[in-house]
Design a protein around this motif. Structure first.
Motif, PDB file in Angstrom:
ATOM      1  N   SER A  95      -3.041  -6.899  -8.494  1.00  0.00           N
ATOM      2  CA  SER A  95      -4.169  -5.960  -8.502  1.00  0.00           C
ATOM      3  C   SER A  95      -3.777  -4.687  -9.254  1.00  0.00           C
ATOM      4  CB  SER A  95      -4.598  -5.621  -7.067  1.00  0.00           C
ATOM      5  OG  SER A  95      -3.667  -4.753  -6.474  1.00  0.00           O
ATOM      6  N   PRO A  96      -4.754  -3.868  -9.625  1.00  0.00           N
ATOM      7  CA  PRO A  96      -4.441  -2.636 -10.362  1.00  0.00           C
ATOM      8  C   PRO A  96      -3.994  -1.503  -9.443  1.00  0.00           C
ATOM      9  CG  PRO A  96      -6.798  -2.831 -10.124  1.00  0.00           C
ATOM     10  CD  PRO A  96      -6.203  -4.071  -9.517  1.00  0.00           C
ATOM     11  N   ALA A  97      -3.051  -1.779  -8.591  1.00  0.00           N
ATOM     12  CA  ALA A  97      -2.556  -0.781  -7.639  1.00  0.00           C
ATOM     13  C   ALA A  97      -1.063  -0.561  -7.854  1.00  0.00           C
ATOM     14  CB  ALA A  97      -2.800  -1.252  -6.211  1.00  0.00           C
ATOM     15  N   PHE A  98      -0.618   0.644  -7.522  1.00  0.00           N
ATOM     16  CA  PHE A  98       0.816   0.909  -7.539  1.00  0.00           C
ATOM     17  C   PHE A  98       1.171   1.791  -6.354  1.00  0.00           C
ATOM     18  CE2 PHE A  98      -0.857   4.426 -10.062  1.00  0.00           C
ATOM     19  CZ  PHE A  98      -0.089   5.509  -9.681  1.00  0.00           C
ATOM     20  N   ALA A  99       2.429   1.700  -5.948  1.00  0.00           N
ATOM     21  CA  ALA A  99       2.945   2.485  -4.832  1.00  0.00           C
ATOM     22  C   ALA A  99       3.936   3.505  -5.365  1.00  0.00           C
ATOM     23  CB  ALA A  99       3.628   1.579  -3.819  1.00  0.00           C
ATOM     24  N   ALA A 100       3.880   4.713  -4.808  1.00  0.00           N
ATOM     25  CA  ALA A 100       4.805   5.776  -5.178  1.00  0.00           C
ATOM     26  C   ALA A 100       5.449   6.318  -3.913  1.00  0.00           C
ATOM     27  CB  ALA A 100       4.068   6.889  -5.911  1.00  0.00           C
ATOM     28  N   SER A 101       6.783   6.331  -3.883  1.00  0.00           N
ATOM     29  CA  SER A 101       7.486   6.888  -2.730  1.00  0.00           C
ATOM     30  C   SER A 101       7.756   8.368  -2.972  1.00  0.00           C
ATOM     31  CB  SER A 101       8.794   6.130  -2.484  1.00  0.00           C
ATOM     32  OG  SER A 101       9.617   6.143  -3.624  1.00  0.00           O
ATOM     33  N   HIS A 102       7.798   9.127  -1.868  1.00  0.00           N
ATOM     34  CA  HIS A 102       8.030  10.568  -1.938  1.00  0.00           C
ATOM     35  C   HIS A 102       8.604  11.039  -0.610  1.00  0.00           C
ATOM     36  CE1 HIS A 102       4.163  10.831   0.190  1.00  0.00           C
ATOM     37  NE2 HIS A 102       3.681  10.046  -0.765  1.00  0.00           N
ATOM     38  N   SER A 103       8.742  12.335  -0.451  1.00  0.00           N
ATOM     39  CA  SER A 103       9.428  12.879   0.718  1.00  0.00           C
ATOM     40  C   SER A 103       8.716  12.618   2.034  1.00  0.00           C
ATOM     41  CB  SER A 103       9.651  14.381   0.549  1.00  0.00           C
ATOM     42  OG  SER A 103       8.414  15.049   0.455  1.00  0.00           O
ATOM     43  N   SER A 104       7.416  12.414   2.011  1.00  0.00           N
ATOM     44  CA  SER A 104       6.710  12.215   3.275  1.00  0.00           C
ATOM     45  C   SER A 104       6.214  10.790   3.484  1.00  0.00           C
ATOM     46  CB  SER A 104       5.536  13.197   3.373  1.00  0.00           C
ATOM     47  OG  SER A 104       4.690  13.058   2.258  1.00  0.00           O
ATOM     48  N   GLY A 105       6.614   9.856   2.629  1.00  0.00           N
ATOM     49  CA  GLY A 105       6.217   8.459   2.817  1.00  0.00           C
ATOM     50  C   GLY A 105       5.904   7.758   1.520  1.00  0.00           C
ATOM     51  N   ILE A 106       4.817   6.970   1.537  1.00  0.00           N
ATOM     52  CA  ILE A 106       4.407   6.173   0.384  1.00  0.00           C
ATOM     53  C   ILE A 106       2.917   6.390   0.153  1.00  0.00           C
ATOM     54  CG2 ILE A 106       4.172   3.827  -0.536  1.00  0.00           C
ATOM     55  CD1 ILE A 106       6.460   3.069   1.444  1.00  0.00           C
ATOM     56  N   SER A 107       2.546   6.578  -1.089  1.00  0.00           N
ATOM     57  CA  SER A 107       1.138   6.695  -1.461  1.00  0.00           C
ATOM     58  C   SER A 107       0.764   5.497  -2.326  1.00  0.00           C
ATOM     59  CB  SER A 107       0.873   7.979  -2.237  1.00  0.00           C
ATOM     60  OG  SER A 107       1.091   9.104  -1.420  1.00  0.00           O
ATOM     61  N   ILE A 108      -0.397   4.909  -2.043  1.00  0.00           N
ATOM     62  CA  ILE A 108      -0.912   3.784  -2.819  1.00  0.00           C
ATOM     63  C   ILE A 108      -2.047   4.318  -3.694  1.00  0.00           C
ATOM     64  CG2 ILE A 108      -1.911   1.465  -2.738  1.00  0.00           C
ATOM     65  CD1 ILE A 108       0.879   1.655  -1.442  1.00  0.00           C
ATOM     66  N   TYR A 109      -1.961   4.044  -4.989  1.00  0.00           N
ATOM     67  CA  TYR A 109      -2.960   4.488  -5.958  1.00  0.00           C
ATOM     68  C   TYR A 109      -3.655   3.274  -6.577  1.00  0.00           C
ATOM     69  CZ  TYR A 109      -0.651   9.050  -5.854  1.00  0.00           C
ATOM     70  OH  TYR A 109      -0.115  10.254  -5.465  1.00  0.00           O
ATOM     71  N   ASP A 110      -4.900   3.471  -7.000  1.00  0.00           N
ATOM     72  CA  ASP A 110      -5.677   2.430  -7.662  1.00  0.00           C
ATOM     73  C   ASP A 110      -5.894   2.855  -9.108  1.00  0.00           C
ATOM     74  OD1 ASP A 110      -7.501   0.552  -8.560  1.00  0.00           O
ATOM     75  OD2 ASP A 110      -8.749   0.646  -6.765  1.00  0.00           O
ATOM     76  N   LEU A 111      -5.375   2.068 -10.057  1.00  0.00           N
ATOM     77  CA  LEU A 111      -5.502   2.402 -11.475  1.00  0.00           C
ATOM     78  C   LEU A 111      -6.938   2.291 -11.977  1.00  0.00           C
ATOM     79  CD1 LEU A 111      -2.340   0.610 -12.873  1.00  0.00           C
ATOM     80  CD2 LEU A 111      -2.775   3.060 -12.899  1.00  0.00           C
ATOM     81  N   SER A 112      -7.768   1.530 -11.285  1.00  0.00           N
ATOM     82  CA  SER A 112      -9.144   1.346 -11.749  1.00  0.00           C
ATOM     83  C   SER A 112     -10.083   2.474 -11.308  1.00  0.00           C
ATOM     84  CB  SER A 112      -9.691  -0.001 -11.263  1.00  0.00           C
ATOM     85  OG  SER A 112      -9.746  -0.028  -9.855  1.00  0.00           O
ATOM     86  N   ARG A 113      -9.622   3.369 -10.442  1.00  0.00           N
ATOM     87  CA  ARG A 113     -10.437   4.512 -10.011  1.00  0.00           C
ATOM     88  C   ARG A 113     -10.197   5.696 -10.931  1.00  0.00           C
ATOM     89  NH1 ARG A 113     -10.815   5.168  -3.586  1.00  0.00           N
ATOM     90  NH2 ARG A 113     -11.570   3.085  -3.120  1.00  0.00           N
ATOM     91  N   SER A 114     -11.217   6.474 -11.115  1.00  0.00           N
ATOM     92  CA  SER A 114     -11.085   7.638 -12.002  1.00  0.00           C
ATOM     93  C   SER A 114     -10.389   8.815 -11.320  1.00  0.00           C
ATOM     94  CB  SER A 114     -12.460   8.074 -12.499  1.00  0.00           C
ATOM     95  OG  SER A 114     -13.278   8.398 -11.387  1.00  0.00           O
ATOM     96  N   THR A 115     -10.331   8.814 -10.018  1.00  0.00           N
ATOM     97  CA  THR A 115      -9.687   9.902  -9.296  1.00  0.00           C
ATOM     98  C   THR A 115      -8.175   9.691  -9.247  1.00  0.00           C
ATOM     99  OG1 THR A 115      -9.539  11.069  -7.194  1.00  0.00           O
ATOM    100  CG2 THR A 115     -10.039   8.739  -7.073  1.00  0.00           C
ATOM    101  N   SER A 116      -7.438  10.779  -9.186  1.00  0.00           N
ATOM    102  CA  SER A 116      -5.982  10.673  -9.116  1.00  0.00           C
ATOM    103  C   SER A 116      -5.460  10.781  -7.686  1.00  0.00           C
ATOM    104  CB  SER A 116      -5.338  11.737  -9.999  1.00  0.00           C
ATOM    105  OG  SER A 116      -5.643  13.022  -9.495  1.00  0.00           O
ATOM    106  N   ALA A 117      -6.350  10.774  -6.724  1.00  0.00           N
ATOM    107  CA  ALA A 117      -5.935  10.844  -5.319  1.00  0.00           C
ATOM    108  C   ALA A 117      -5.516   9.454  -4.834  1.00  0.00           C
ATOM    109  CB  ALA A 117      -7.079  11.365  -4.464  1.00  0.00           C
ATOM    110  N   PRO A 118      -4.533   9.390  -3.930  1.00  0.00           N
ATOM    111  CA  PRO A 118      -4.141   8.080  -3.398  1.00  0.00           C
ATOM    112  C   PRO A 118      -5.243   7.469  -2.537  1.00  0.00           C
ATOM    113  CG  PRO A 118      -2.885   9.852  -2.339  1.00  0.00           C
ATOM    114  CD  PRO A 118      -3.724  10.481  -3.399  1.00  0.00           C
ATOM    115  N   ILE A 119      -5.312   6.135  -2.527  1.00  0.00           N
ATOM    116  CA  ILE A 119      -6.304   5.455  -1.692  1.00  0.00           C
ATOM    117  C   ILE A 119      -5.774   5.224  -0.279  1.00  0.00           C
ATOM    118  CG2 ILE A 119      -7.579   4.397  -3.580  1.00  0.00           C
ATOM    119  CD1 ILE A 119      -6.007   1.798  -3.039  1.00  0.00           C
ATOM    120  N   HIS A 120      -4.432   5.195  -0.133  1.00  0.00           N
ATOM    121  CA  HIS A 120      -3.801   5.042   1.186  1.00  0.00           C
ATOM    122  C   HIS A 120      -2.480   5.800   1.197  1.00  0.00           C
ATOM    123  CE1 HIS A 120      -6.604   1.886   2.249  1.00  0.00           C
ATOM    124  NE2 HIS A 120      -6.257   1.193   1.179  1.00  0.00           N
TER     125      HIS A 120
END
Length: 195
Positions: A95-120
């Protein structure tokens, strides 16, 4: 470093000065380069359509690039802004999703959305440590693994957006690599000591 899944001879690398490069293994030539981040490139991965995702630690951004574009443009297609420094990236297998790890956990992003906010956003309920790395399972694609500075390995299920299991190892894990043939086998690269 990360190999382009659509090519046997192309891979990308990121360096401590924020420069991202794409290389051709057969000719040993540099194909593309860009000063993507202010400091160290902390994560790099390819999408299914040979676009390149890069994460910068200090500038708290993830950029989407098209290194094979005819114009060789160096401006990113999209930039995702985070609240804290990113430490790793992993792209979903189908799927067009990616995960990014950071200091407070993991953020899931959707490449097909126009917003840059994480979906989860995912995190172990009692965890306060930085997540070092994250990796999608290529076989059981709804499973995600992460490793944190508290020496823990955590498995998450994207179907429920919740953690499944946590184990604490003797040494900290720096990287996770799933077995592409057996769904629940993976290797963890740990900090080792030689006496």
């Amino acid at each position: 470093m990360n190999r382009d899944p659509q090519s046997l001879s192309r891979f990308a690398s990121g360096s401590g000065d924020g420069v991202v490069k794409v290389w051709d293994l057969t000719t040993r030539d540099e194909i593309w380069q860009h000063k993507a981040h202010e400091n160290t490139v902390k994560g790099i991965c390819w999408t299914h359509d040979s676009k390149l995702l890069t994460a910068g630690g200090y500038d708290r951004t993830i950029q989407l690039h098209d290194p094979y574009a005819a114009t060789k443009a160096t401006t990113p297609i999209t930039t995702y802004q985070g609240k804290s420094a990113f430490t790793g990236l992993s792209h979903h297998q189908s799927s067009p999703a990616f995960a990014a790890s950071h200091s407070s956990g993991i953020s899931i992003y959707d490449l097909s959305r126009s917003t840059s906010a994480p979906i989860h956003d995912l995190a172990w309920p009692t965890s306060i440590d930085t997540v070092n790395t994250v990796s999608f399972n290529p076989v059981e694609t709804s499973i995600l693994a992460s490793a944190a500075t508290d020496r823990s390995l955590v498995l998450y299920d994207l179907r429920t957006n919740s953690p499944l299991a946590k184990t604490v190892l003797t040494l900290a894990t720096n990287a996770i690599s799933w077995n592409p043939m057996e769904a629940f086998n993976f290797a963890a690269a740990n900090e080792g000591r030689k006496f």
